[in-house]
Each structure stands twice: as structure tokens, then as C-alpha cells.
Design a protein around this motif. Structure first.
Motif: not given
Length: 468
Positions: A179-194
Motif C-alpha cells: 500500500d505504499i503506492i496505488p494499484g494503478y502503477f501496475k498499468e503505467i508502463k503499458a500506458r506510456l508505451i501506447n
């Protein structure tokens, strides 16, 4: 006009055609209404405006803490920009809870910057230790607590979570689980690549400012920058540091931190980790570039003084041809360079040191760390059988330009490390330097400092020789 700047702001894809030359802090506060990013000094010194910036590098998501008050909006393109609002929801996260528990916040103005820097540490440091954590927050200033409670909170957090964060490859997943960072961090890499890269640059031949890191220009010239024509030098995607058989090559657009933490640099200069604290805070080193430090032409530019002692040369290119200039010959006068307007500093090259090389850097400033130098100096020497073979001594704050001490360096080559030779070298330096009095000290004071610094260099060299 340039195309839109597109990035992920916390958990939201953001597109803007706002002026790319405005600071990210202004954009966050006044256009996006995110007041957790505080503005105080507007010079990158206090860290209240610290944000976290993530980008994909070699298919890895890399996070850094940056000060947004001197960071152009342009730098957010294709990045994940995280503010304090993006780190927790309705409840405090464990870092915030520990700060509250330890009384590490009073007025609260600086707290978002501390939280962001510490979160960046957990995201990006392969090794989780208290000592490294302090380096990440060294650029954050608090005027209330006296730092003891802040350091206590950091130590508690490191002790608690270091056993859980041993595997760097699973760091993001582990931080989400804790719980140090929110769960949405998991999808960030794919979102940046797109994100489609459609952003164009201002035309170079019609620009008032050419900006690499901008950590100095945004302090001295922000009002002119945000209303002027600006050309941003984007990273060329090259390795920050590379080597050939005889030379080490620095990509000039690379940040100071990328260079100092390079495995190649650490291999040839094992003591570099002890010297990095002299080159600004982590937030500044994460943005300031080698090219910017040199082209700025400050007589006390720390990284320039460091490179001067290594006998470095600058490689310029204008799109048609390259030109090489020894760094010691580049500076013609105060803020004047052997530099043509159609050129860009592409690379810095210096000869590989031998296994018997010694490097030292000394900086004297009013504050021990994170301050402008009164006098600074680099000292490089290769020693063989007690004889000095290759010597480079540089000094800042003792002349209108970053100074390579030609006479002293030439005198020492081929000499032994005797007390008599050291005395001659110190006296030669006194004749070679011409300090300019300023707000950081008189010419007499600076001359005295330079002599003390030289003796420090020699004392450390003696210890190095005895040890090896």
C-alpha cells in the motif's frame, strides 16, 4: 505551434497544448488545480515542489524525483507525473502515516515534497538503506522540525520495509502490495508505451533559448523563457557513458546523476559515490545535464571543474561536421565560450585513467552541501613508483572562467610527492589564480581557500599512496 504534450498525470491521461516552456509546477497548480505541489523558492533549492517522474528506458519503467518549479512542461511528455494527490486515496499511505506518527510534519508545507522524494527512493533505489534514502531527500528543506523527526520516520520506514523490498525486479508489485503506492502503477508502463509521439519542437533557427536541463536558465530567466521561443534539446537515447579502448565518452545530453551512477564511471572512479553529494541535490542531478553545466560557463560549475581535471575535450556538431575543443581552451572570458550558435555540444571525451589513478574533488561553500561554491577544485593524478605521471588540477571561483592550472599541473608531472615539491606547487597556484571578489568571499579569502584545498588534495593523495 508544437503538437500536444501527452502524459499520464497520476492516474489520468493528460493532453495539453499549453506553452511547453512554462514550469510543470505552474501547470499543476494553476491549470490542473493540484495544490499539493508547493512553490516556495522557485530555484530548485527547497524541494517543496518535488514530483515523481517515470519514463520507459530500455523497456524498463524508471522513476526519478524532480523539482517541478524549474522543470519545463515539455519534460512531462510521455512520462508518468506523480504528485502527492496521486499517492493516496481516502486514507494515508504507510509513508504518510509514519510521518504523522513521528511528528515529522508541522506546518506541512514541505511534507508533500518529502513524501514524493521518499516514494521515489522506494521506487527507484535497487538497495533499500537509510543512507541512500537520506540522499533522496537531501534536496528537501523543512524549516519547522529540525529534521530529527523526519530522519526518525525515514529510518523506521527503511527498517520495516527493506526485508520486503529485496527483489528490485518485483519492486512495483511489492510496493502496491504494501500500500505504499496505488494499484494503478501496475498499468503505467503499458500506458506510456501506447502514447503516440507527435510532439514537435520549436524551430532551432528561431529560438531565443536552447534548453537542455534548464536548471540554471529557469532560475535566472524564467519570465523571458515562458514568453520566448524555446528549443528543447531532447535526449538522443544514447548510453550516458560508454568506453572505447582508450577513452571514456559522456553523452552531453545525459543527466549528472546518470553519469555519476554509471557502472563504467564507478569502475574507473571508485570514490565517485563520495563525491556526488557535491553536485547538487538528487532532484537537481536527475535533471541537470553535462552540456548545460559546461555551456552555462559558470566559473564555479562543479561538474565542469571535475571534468577539467580529467583533461576532457568537448565535441560540438552542427549537423554537418564535428569540432573538438579541449575543455581548458573552451572558456574565453566570463560567460564567453569558443562556441558557435549553430552548434550543439554532443559529447565529452577524456582518456581512461590507469589503475594507479587518484581523483579528488573539494568544494567550499557557506553551507556544507547543496550550495554554490566559494571555491571548488578537481585533482587528478596517475602515480607510478612514487612519481606523478599525469596531473590535472582545476579550480573554480578563482578566475573569471573555470580554470585549469596549467603551470602547477605541468610542474608536478615527473615529480615525487615531496614536501618541497608540494610547497612549490602551492606557491605556483597562488601566482596562477586571479580570484574575483563576490558575495561569497574576497579575493584574499579565495586565494587562501585555494591553498588550503591544494594541501587537502596532497594530504589525501599521500594517504592513497600509503594505502596502495
Amino acid at each position: 505551434m508544437p503538437a500536444k504534450i501527452i502524459f499520464v498525470l497520476n492516474n489520468k491521461l493528460t493532453e495539453t497544448d499549453s506553452n511547453p516552456a512554462i514550469t510543470l509546477a505552474d501547470f499543476l497548480r494553476y491549470e490542473k488545480k493540484l495544490p499539493g505541489t508547493k512553490i516556495a523558492c522557485r530555484e530548485g533549492d527547497c524541494g517543496a515542489c518535488t514530483i515523481i517522474s517515470g519514463e520507459t528506458v530500455n523497456n524498463n519503467l524508471v522513476y526519478k524525483n524532480l523539482v517541478s518549479c524549474i522543470l519545463p512542461l515539455n519534460a512531462a511528455h510521455k512520462k508518468h507525473i506523480v504528485t502527492i494527490e496521486g499517492l493516496s486515496g481516502d486514507n494515508l499511505n504507510p509513508i504518510q502515516e509514519e510521518f504523522l506518527k513521528q511528528g515529522a510534519t508541522q506546518c506541512g508545507f514541505c511534507t508533500p515534497g518529502f513524501i514524493n522524494s521518499l516514494t521515489s527512493f522506494f521506487l527507484s533505489s535497487p538497495v533499500i538503506s537509510y543512507e541512500i534514502a537520506l540522499k533522496y531527500v537531501a534536496g528537501n528543506i523543512c524549516r519547522c522540525t529540525g529534521y530529527f523527526s523526519i530522519k526518525r520516520a525515514i529510518k523506521e520506514l527503511v527498517n520495516k520495509y527493506s526485508p520486503e523490498l529485496i527483489n528490485f525486479d518485483t519492486r512495483t508489485d511489492d510496493l502496491i502490495r504494501l500500500d505504499i503506492i496505488p494499484g494503478y502503477f501496475k498499468e503505467i508502463k503499458a500506458r506510456l508505451i501506447n502514447i503516440t509521439d507527435t510532439k514537435s519542437q520549436f524551430p532551432k533557427d528561431n529560438s531565443d533559448f536552447l534548453i537542455s536541463g534548464g536548471t540554471d536558465l529557469y532560475v535566472s530567466s524564467y519570465p523571458a523563457i515562458k514568453y520566448g521561443n524555446v528549443n528543447f534539446i531532447e535526449s538522443r537515447g544514447k548510453e550516458p557513458v560508454s568506453e572505447t579502448d582508450n577513452s571514456i565518452h559522456l553523452d552531453a545530453s545525459s543527466t549528472i546523476d546518470d553519469i555519476l551512477t554509471s557502472e563504467i564511471i564507478k569502475k574507473y572512479f571508485p570514490a565517485i559515490s563520495e563525491l556526488e553529494i557535491h553536485f547538487g541535490s538528487k532532484q537537481i542531478r536527475n535533471r541537470a545535464t553535462a552540456a548545460g553545466n559546461i555551456i552555462n560557463a559558470s566559473p564555479i560549475g562543479d561538474f565542469t571543474i571535475f571534468l577539467l581535471s580529467l583533461g576532457a575535450e568537448a565535441v560540438f556538431q552542427n549537423g554537418f561536421q564535428k569540432r573538438e575543443v579541449l575543455l581548458k581552451d573552451l572558456f574565453l572570458g566570463y560567460k564567453k565560450l569558443d562556441y558557435k550558435k549553430d552548434e550543439i555540444l554532443e559529447e565529452i571525451i577524456f582518456r581512461k585513467p590507469s589503475s594507479k589513478a587518484f581523483l579528488n574533488f573539494v568544494k567550499i561553500s557557506r553551507r556544507e552541501h547543496l550550495d554554490i561554491a566559494s571555491v571548488n577544485s578537481g585533482f587528478f593524478v596517475e602515480i607510478e613508483s612514487g612519481v606523478l605521471k599525469r596531473v590535472g588540477i582545476s579550480a573554480g571561483g578563482v578566475a573569471p572562467v573555470p580554470k585549469f592550472l596549467n603551470e602547477v599541473s605541468a610542474f608536478l608531472e615527473g615529480k615525487t610527492l615531496s614536501g618541497e615539491n608540494i610547497d612549490v606547487a602551492v606557491n605556483l597556484a597562488g601566482n596562477e589564480i586571479k580570484p574575483i571578489p563576490d558575495a561569497r568571499g574576497s579575493d584574499v579569502y579565495k586565494s587562501g581557500l585555494m591553498k588550503i584545498i591544494l594541501k587537502n588534495h596532497f594530504d589525501k593523495l599521500k594517504k592513497f599512496v600509503e594505502k596502495n
